[in-house]
Design an enzyme around this catalytic site. Structure first.
Site, PDB file in Angstrom:
ATOM      1  N   HIS A 136      62.861  42.221  70.094  1.00 45.55           N
ATOM      2  CA  HIS A 136      63.402  40.866  69.968  1.00 45.55           C
ATOM      3  C   HIS A 136      62.421  40.012  69.190  1.00 45.55           C
ATOM      4  CE1 HIS A 136      66.034  41.459  73.800  1.00 45.55           C
ATOM      5  NE2 HIS A 136      66.550  42.034  72.736  1.00 45.55           N
ATOM      6  N   ASP A 196      70.434  43.663  67.607  1.00 45.60           N
ATOM      7  CA  ASP A 196      69.901  42.680  66.654  1.00 45.60           C
ATOM      8  C   ASP A 196      70.827  41.498  66.441  1.00 45.60           C
ATOM      9  OD1 ASP A 196      67.698  44.430  66.206  1.00 45.60           O
ATOM     10  OD2 ASP A 196      68.997  45.609  64.907  1.00 45.60           O
TER      11      ASP A 196
HETATM   12  P1  IMP Z   1      67.310  55.331  69.790  1.00 41.12           P
HETATM   13  O1  IMP Z   1      67.698  54.236  70.717  1.00 41.12           O
HETATM   14  O2  IMP Z   1      65.924  55.196  69.268  1.00 41.12           O
HETATM   15  O3  IMP Z   1      67.608  56.685  70.355  1.00 41.12           O
HETATM   16  O4  IMP Z   1      68.246  55.204  68.484  1.00 41.12           O
HETATM   17  C1  IMP Z   1      69.650  55.465  68.534  1.00 41.12           C
HETATM   18  C2  IMP Z   1      70.404  54.488  67.641  1.00 41.12           C
HETATM   19  O5  IMP Z   1      70.341  53.187  68.223  1.00 41.12           O
HETATM   20  C3  IMP Z   1      69.851  54.345  66.229  1.00 41.12           C
HETATM   21  O6  IMP Z   1      70.930  54.083  65.356  1.00 41.12           O
HETATM   22  C4  IMP Z   1      68.974  53.107  66.333  1.00 41.12           C
HETATM   23  O7  IMP Z   1      68.808  52.481  65.085  1.00 41.12           O
HETATM   24  C5  IMP Z   1      69.800  52.270  67.273  1.00 41.12           C
HETATM   25  N1  IMP Z   1      69.028  51.282  68.031  1.00 41.12           N
HETATM   26  C6  IMP Z   1      68.310  51.484  69.147  1.00 41.12           C
HETATM   27  N2  IMP Z   1      67.782  50.327  69.587  1.00 41.12           N
HETATM   28  C7  IMP Z   1      68.192  49.372  68.755  1.00 41.12           C
HETATM   29  C8  IMP Z   1      67.998  47.949  68.708  1.00 41.12           C
HETATM   30  O8  IMP Z   1      67.347  47.332  69.564  1.00 41.12           O
HETATM   31  N3  IMP Z   1      68.587  47.300  67.663  1.00 41.12           N
HETATM   32  C9  IMP Z   1      69.337  47.946  66.754  1.00 41.12           C
HETATM   33  N4  IMP Z   1      69.557  49.253  66.756  1.00 41.12           N
HETATM   34  C10 IMP Z   1      68.976  49.966  67.751  1.00 41.12           C
HETATM   35 MG    MG Z   2      66.286  43.934  67.669  1.00 38.46          MG
END
Ligand code: IMP
Ligand code: MG
Length: 431
Positions: free
Chosen positions: A41, A13
């Site tokens: 995004h 982000d």
């Molecule tokens: P997962 O990718 O859904 O397995 O989540 C694992 C960790 O990565 C969690 O803390 C999510 O909030 C974080 N996360 C995954 N993708 C993003 C993203 O695009 N932006 C921010 N945090 C993310």
């Molecule tokens: Mg994002």
């Protein structure tokens, strides 16, 4: 430079979408190389808001080829929904401009079910995943039971493999996770429909990219998530299940390291994180709430409020090293207007010892106390600034300090949500 990767230097982000969108104008091809629809995004183009999950940001510029590389994990139903949404808004009209790798892995409903059931069971110890099945899909890739888009070519064989997987996953869901099993018949039917929709996009994307690079085309590699969510170099286990750093470009798109000219790191002027895990420069209380409101810091994928913190130079240096950064883009400077003084975390302290780089060991980062440096803030509205000269002295000082602490040159700065609200000091495609 002809081939450029954009990566996040924090916990995702960072505003990569906006920078990718801005650079896409100068590119011929835009490529996603890792992650899935856990990414989101948010982009504002001519006052219109778009949220892209799997489709590269090139889709918002006419005539750009968008590639979803082999390193990604793709939820076919999510992708179809996203394509339909873009088509309804007159984007992505030409199907030939979207290319989906034969070798990308398919995220299945059982991956989502497992992800969510595990998180629920973990309770307070949960990772705080997005719940989109990303971890379980990458697990299946590594355990060699994953299904790839190429498998759809022979649907009979695909069905045999899918049914075998469903049987195993349902056992696990029921017996271990005490969760509802998947309706196998409905899934086979749904996959048949998805196949009809998605076959037209399938492509040997590695060969395609190699050809594009040989022809001198400009290629932009769009990283998702961020360095601190990287499976190896992030805050394990509070990470995502893919490699999010620049070296993932190669394994995830099928070209070699000699084919990438430079890497642009994206960082917010402050720090945010969604989900659980250590966050040394975190701010709590009314200041965090104010920044969250001003910066609209709510997850684009899940709507969760993001945790807020000061800029952390230790993280940024770590990201500069593991990504081999050519330059930095600092986004959302406008959000800091009105906060005085500002703080930058320059190092950590654990039990009286100073750390200028990541402290080793599980739990170390959670115990790390930030060592802050204060900088004077600014009150001005920055949204109209288009060059460094338009910025108040204190903003320039803040940026120069970040560049000095990270030893990476400043290439761009973001001063607002819209496409044009940016200062381009050095465009990597023109460098
Ligand atoms: P997962 O990718 O859904 O397995 O989540 C694992 C960790 O990565 C969690 O803390 C999510 O909030 C974080 N996360 C995954 N993708 C993003 C993203 O695009 N932006 C921010 N945090 C993310
Ligand atoms: Mg994002």
């Amino acid at each position: 430079m002809k081939t450029v990767a954009v990566v996040g230097t924090q916990w995702g982000d960072e505003g990569k979408g906006k920078i990718v969108d801005l650079l896409a104008e100068h590119a011929d091809v835009v490529v996603r190389f890792q992650g899935g629809n856990n990414a989101a995004h948010t982009l504002v183009v001519d006052g219109e808001k778009f949220v892209l999950r799997l489709v590269p940001a090139g889709a918002l510029h006419p005539g750009k080829t968008c590639v979803i590389g082999n390193g990604t994990v793709v939820n076919p139903f999510g992708l179809i929904e996203e394509i339909d949404g873009l088509k309804r808004r007159s984007r992505l009209r030409d199907d030939a401009l979207l290319k989906l790798s034969y070798d990308a892995h398919i995220v299945m409903p059982y991956h989502l079910a497992i992800d969510r059931a595990r998180e629920a069971r973990l309770g307070k110890a949960a990772i705080g995943t997005t719940g989109f099945g990303i971890g379980p899909a990458y697990e299946d890739k590594m355990s060699r039971m994953g299904l790839r888009f190429a498998d759809l070519l022979d649907f009979k064989d695909f069905t045999v493999r899918l049914k075998r997987n469903i049987a195993e996953k349902n056992l696990y869901l029921k017996a271990v996770l005490k969760a509802k099993p998947i309706d196998g018949k409905a899934l086979v039917e749904a996959m048949k429909k998805a196949r009809t929709r998605l076959m037209r996009y399938l492509c040997d994307t590695g060969v395609f990219l190699d050809g594009a690079i040989a022809q001198g085309k400009r290629v932009l590699f769009e990283g998702a998530h961020g360095t601190m969510l990287d499976i190896d170099h992030g805050t394990y286990p509070y990470v995502t299940s893919s490699s999010c750093i620049a070296s993932a470009v190669f394994a995830g798109s099928g070209i070699g390291p000699g084919s990438l000219d430079g890497v642009l790191g994206i960082s917010k002027a402050y720090t945010t994180r969604v989900g659980a895990g250590p966050f040394p420069s975190e701010i709590v209380g009314s200041l965090a709430d104010a920044v969250r409101e001003e910066g609209v810091e709510f997850g684009s994928a899940t709507g969760r409020p993001r945790r807020i913190g000061w800029f952390d130079a230790v993280l940024a240096r770590h990201a500069a090293r593991v990504n081999g950064l050519w330059g930095l883009a600092i986004t959302k400077l406008d959000v800091l207007s009105g906060i005085d003084p500002l703080k930058i975390c320059v190092a950590y302290e654990i039990k009286g010892r100073r750390y200028d780089s990541m402290p080793p060991g599980r739990g170390a980062l959670a115990r790390a106390k930030p060592i802050f440096e204060e900088m004077p803030g600014w009150m001005d509205d920055l949204s109209a600034a288009r060059s460094m000269d338009d910025l108040p002295t204190n903003v320039r000082r803040y940026l120069e300090r970040i560049s000095a602490l990270t030893r990476v040159k400043l290439a761009m700065a973001g001063v607002g949500a819209s496409r044009d609200a940016a200062i381009v000091i050095e465009n990597p495609f023109l460098a």
